[in-house]
Design a protein around this motif. Structure first.
Motif, PDB file in Angstrom:
ATOM      1  N   THR A   1       0.845  -1.227  -0.112  1.00 41.64           N
ATOM      2  CA  THR A   1      -0.123  -0.089   0.043  1.00 41.64           C
ATOM      3  C   THR A   1       0.901   1.364   0.145  1.00 41.64           C
ATOM      4  O   THR A   1       0.230   2.366  -0.088  1.00 41.64           O
ATOM      5  N   LYS A   2       2.126   1.086   0.439  1.00 43.12           N
ATOM      6  CA  LYS A   2       3.094   2.474   0.357  1.00 43.12           C
ATOM      7  C   LYS A   2       2.598   3.412   1.408  1.00 43.12           C
ATOM      8  O   LYS A   2       3.074   4.469   1.383  1.00 43.12           O
ATOM      9  N   ASP A   3       1.905   2.679   2.438  1.00 44.12           N
ATOM     10  CA  ASP A   3       1.601   3.701   3.424  1.00 44.12           C
ATOM     11  C   ASP A   3       2.467   3.308   4.824  1.00 44.12           C
ATOM     12  O   ASP A   3       2.359   2.477   5.400  1.00 44.12           O
ATOM     13  N   GLU A   4       3.160   4.333   4.793  1.00 42.93           N
ATOM     14  CA  GLU A   4       4.066   4.246   6.140  1.00 42.93           C
ATOM     15  C   GLU A   4       3.470   4.272   7.575  1.00 42.93           C
ATOM     16  O   GLU A   4       3.760   3.686   8.466  1.00 42.93           O
ATOM     17  N   ASN A   5       2.306   4.943   7.597  1.00 41.82           N
ATOM     18  CA  ASN A   5       1.565   5.169   8.830  1.00 41.82           C
ATOM     19  C   ASN A   5       1.046   3.762   9.515  1.00 41.82           C
ATOM     20  O   ASN A   5       1.118   3.391  10.425  1.00 41.82           O
ATOM     21  N   ILE A   6       0.670   2.991   8.304  1.00 39.65           N
ATOM     22  CA  ILE A   6      -0.198   1.643   8.687  1.00 39.65           C
ATOM     23  C   ILE A   6       1.334   0.993   9.146  1.00 39.65           C
ATOM     24  O   ILE A   6       0.697   0.089  10.147  1.00 39.65           O
TER      25      ILE A   6
ATOM     26  N   GLU B   1       3.954  -0.847  16.132  1.00 38.17           N
ATOM     27  CA  GLU B   1       3.781  -0.523  17.554  1.00 38.17           C
ATOM     28  C   GLU B   1       2.848  -1.753  18.190  1.00 38.17           C
ATOM     29  O   GLU B   1       2.979  -1.884  19.333  1.00 38.17           O
ATOM     30  N   LEU B   2       2.045  -2.201  17.507  1.00 36.55           N
ATOM     31  CA  LEU B   2       1.099  -3.255  17.975  1.00 36.55           C
ATOM     32  C   LEU B   2       2.147  -4.469  18.416  1.00 36.55           C
ATOM     33  O   LEU B   2       1.705  -5.028  19.532  1.00 36.55           O
ATOM     34  N   GLY B   3       2.910  -4.718  17.674  1.00 38.69           N
ATOM     35  CA  GLY B   3       3.856  -5.709  18.008  1.00 38.69           C
ATOM     36  C   GLY B   3       4.759  -5.507  19.107  1.00 38.69           C
ATOM     37  O   GLY B   3       5.137  -6.194  19.976  1.00 38.69           O
TER      38      GLY B   3
END
Length: 714
Positions: A429-434, A440-442
């Motif tokens: 998706t090229k989405d760095e935020n996701i 962070e969840l990990g």
């Protein structure tokens, strides 16, 4: 232990035998719990089961064929016990379970015997029996040892009664077809079958017999040749043994190598056939025979599937769509057998099976494969990672996210699932935020897992996110204990070395040394090496690093050299990468302290080791080695110059021409002995007396010639 009810009334030796037998059974069962493939323990259970009724021993046989589903011998034992009790329905059910999957020749012969003995009273017996023969020959008829089945089939047809000329002609044609098929096969008794076929044709019609035999003679000669090559190729192959997991012993590796050599020989088309279906059938039969004994080796399953898939593509290109589809279904069945049988917990074949079905556009089947594997395995992390990749390829990112959500809810998964999910989102998706949210969840689930933290830091560093990288370093170092924080500190220093200034780098080093005071004191120079090294490049030589006890990677060799390097020594070997070698420069000669129990050796000046002293005591004393000593170079020259057909002729020529001693003195004069200090004429006389009393040489050419002349004269 033996059942108390069964030993009532048993006394004496019989009672002791029962107790001993019960003890063996108990020990075998206990051992099988730890080693389920122990064949000796299974033999104890089989022997006990054969002494009981089938109703009492059926569970043992079921366990046996479940543990060894490819062993034809165990299936035959089970069926024989059912047949003794005349449980014909159970016998036929067992045949249905094993015949198509276990191409064991003895098992198939037993099946033909069963049909012949139990179906004889039926009105359509001959028709059923011929179908059974055709069924068996279609499955195992290409086996070299199947010649007895071909002979029995011919004799069965010959034994049939016919009424009328039409029926007789049909019988002759049936016998001819079977003979013609058999003599084309590389069978152990192909020569006998050819003689029988020749006699048969001569008896039917001598006029057409010659023509028919000439037409089949070439195929028969080819079959004879291949039979001999087959016997040479397969000599030493282990057949019929129960399949057990890999043991990694030399005998096993030798057998695997021999089986692969045999399979490669079949792939080379030794029959020189142009029929692709026949070539494929023979190669797949070789694979099936190998899998009977080595079914726990996934490489053999995979190579068989790849071979059949490749040949299905070849026949597709030639236009035979139906055969190509049939072979593709057989590939799927082969994978299904492997993943539901001996290798039901093997991830490799499950992944290969899923990829195969994905290529066939059968996504539903792939989901079934992955879900079945998730229920079987105790470590599903890798399965989830591959499952997400498949879902993304076949159905898109939304389906992959669904699998990721399922993996997060599974408590058995490790940190790898978060790394895989984050990178999948970042690259897809090229989405760095996701990606950062997933990392962070990990981190919430694995806050003290240094491997996961290093992966997270590596991702941030690759994105040139310096601020977040420093924040993450400070966060994790604040909660990590001293025993696990060293790799993070090393990564922090490397990060500052790449993007920070020298003051920041020195500051981080001081912070680390304040936490690891003892380690830094001992490894002060080693820490300096860590600052200046890059990948496999080191600021010191290998010898210098070893001198300071610096720990290098096992596959790394320091390549740094001093500015003024000394001249290279041509006799010195270059260091081999990945191989540990001793430092010969620091080795000292063996020089133990003198011991009162061991006398120092006069030559070396130190006590001889016990093992060497024992050898020296068993050796003859020095005065036993007095000669004669042969000058080998001179003797070889004499032999080459005196060309003779026999040893006696050589001796005669040598004696007639010149003596060996004279030849030695003329061509190889002995050097004069150096006179040592104190050497007098008396010593020379004593030496001459010693030489005159010495015994004659063992091999005296002249004495041997004189003895032969005396013997000839007498």
């Amino acid at each position: 232990m033996a059942d108390p009810k069964k030993i009532e009334g048993i006394k004496g030796d019989a009672l002791q035998d029962v107790l001993d037998k019960g003890d063996k059974m108990s020990k075998a069962e206990q051992k099988l719990k730890m080693h389920p493939y122990d064949l000796e323990c299974w033999n104890v259970l089989i022997k006990d089961a054969q002494d009981k009724a089938i109703e009492q021993s059926r569970k043992v046989y079921e366990r046996l064929v479940e543990m060894f589903p490819t062993c034809g011998r165990f299936w035959k034992l089970y069926i024989e016990e059912e047949l003794k009790s005349k449980n014909f329905e159970n016998v036929e059910l067992l045949f249905q379970r094993c015949l198509l999957k276990v191409l064991n020749l003895d098992l198939w012969k037993f099946y033909l015997t069963y049909v012949r003995e139990t179906k004889r009273s039926l009105p359509n017996f001959r028709e059923k029996m011929m179908k059974a023969y055709e069924f068996a020959l279609d499955k195992v008829g290409i086996d070299v040892a199947s010649g007895s089945i071909w002979s029995d089939y011919v004799n069965f047809i010959k034994g049939g009664e016919t009424a009328g000329s039409y029926a007789e002609n049909q019988k002759i044609m049936a016998i001819r077809r079977v003979y013609q098929r058999a003599v084309m096969m590389p069978l152990s008794n192909v020569e006998q079958l050819w003689r029988e076929y020749s006699t048969f044709e001569q008896g039917v019609n001598e006029i057409i017999a010659k023509k028919l035999l000439e037409e089949r003679s070439r195929d028969y000669q080819n079959a004879r040749r291949v039979t001999k090559d087959y016997e040479a190729t397969t000599r030493g192959l282990l057949r019929g043994a129960p399949a057990v997991p890999p043991q990694n012993i030399s005998e096993e590796k030798t057998q695997i190598s021999m089986w692969k050599k045999y399979i490669a020989w079949e792939k080379s088309n030794p029959m020189r056939s142009e029929d692709l279906s026949m070539i494929t059938k023979r190669v797949m039969y070789a694979f099936e025979q190998a899998l009977l004994t080595w079914g726990h080796h996934p490489d053999i399953w995979y190579e068989a599937a790849v071979f059949l898939e490749k040949h299905s593509t070849l026949v597709q290109e030639k236009g035979d769509t139906q055969l190509a589809q049939t072979w593709r279904e057989e590939v799927a069945q082969l994978y299904e057998r492997a993943t539901s049988g001996l290798l039901k917990n093997n991830l490799l074949l499950h992944f290969a099976y899923a990829d195969y079905e994905e290529n066939r556009m059968k996504s539903d089947k792939c989901h079934v494969i992955y879900n079945n594997l998730l229920t079987r395995t105790t470590e599903p992390t890798l399965v989830y990672c591959q499952y997400m990749k498949f879902a993304r390829r076949a159905e898109g990112i939304k389906s992959a996210r669904t699998i990721f959500k399922k993996a997060r809810e599974d408590n058995r998964t490790k940190y790898h699932i978060y790394v895989s999910g984050a990178l999948m989102e970042f690259y897809t998706t090229k989405d760095e935020n996701i990606a950062l949210k997933i990392f962070e969840l990990g981190l919430k689930k694995f806050p003290k897992d240094t491997d996961y933290i290093l992966k997270y830091l590596e991702h941030l560093c690759h994105q040139n996110d310096d601020n977040n990288s420093r924040v993450l370093f400070e966060r994790v170092l604040a909660i990590l204990g001293k025993d696990v924080a060293w790799p993070i500190w090393s990564q922090f220093l490397q990060f500052e070395s790449n993007v920070g200034d020298l003051a920041t780098l020195v500051k981080v080093e001081k912070r680390r040394c304040s936490i690891f005071e003892e380690e830094c004191k001992v490894k002060e120079t080693s820490l300096l090496v860590d600052r200046y090294k890059y990948l496999d490049l080191y600021p010191c030589t290998t010898q210098e690093l070893r001198a300071m006890e610096y720990e290098m990677d096992s596959d790394t060799v320091a390549v740094a050299r001093p500015v003024a390097a000394p001249a290279a020594n041509p006799n010195q070997r270059e260091p081999v990468r990945g191989v540990a070698r001793p430092d010969f420069a620091h080795m000292v000669p063996y020089n133990p302290l003198p011991s009162s129990s061991m006398r120092a050796n006069a030559m070396f000046g130190y006590p001889i080791p016990a093992a060497a002293a024992e050898i020296l005591m068993n050796m003859p004393p020095p005065h036993c080695f007095q000669g004669p000593f042969v000058n080998v170079d001179a003797l070889i020259k004499v032999i080459t110059e005196k060309s003779a057909n026999t040893f006696e002729e050589m001796i005669e020529k040598m004696s007639d021409d010149v003596s060996v001693e004279q030849y030695m003195q003329d061509n190889h004069p002995r050097p004069e002995k150096s006179r040592k200090r104190g050497h007098t004429e008396g010593d020379d006389e004593e030496e001459m007396e010693t030489s005159s009393t010495a015994p004659p040489p063992v091999f005296d050419v002249y004495r041997l010639r004189q003895q032969r002349r005396l013997y000839a004269a007498s």
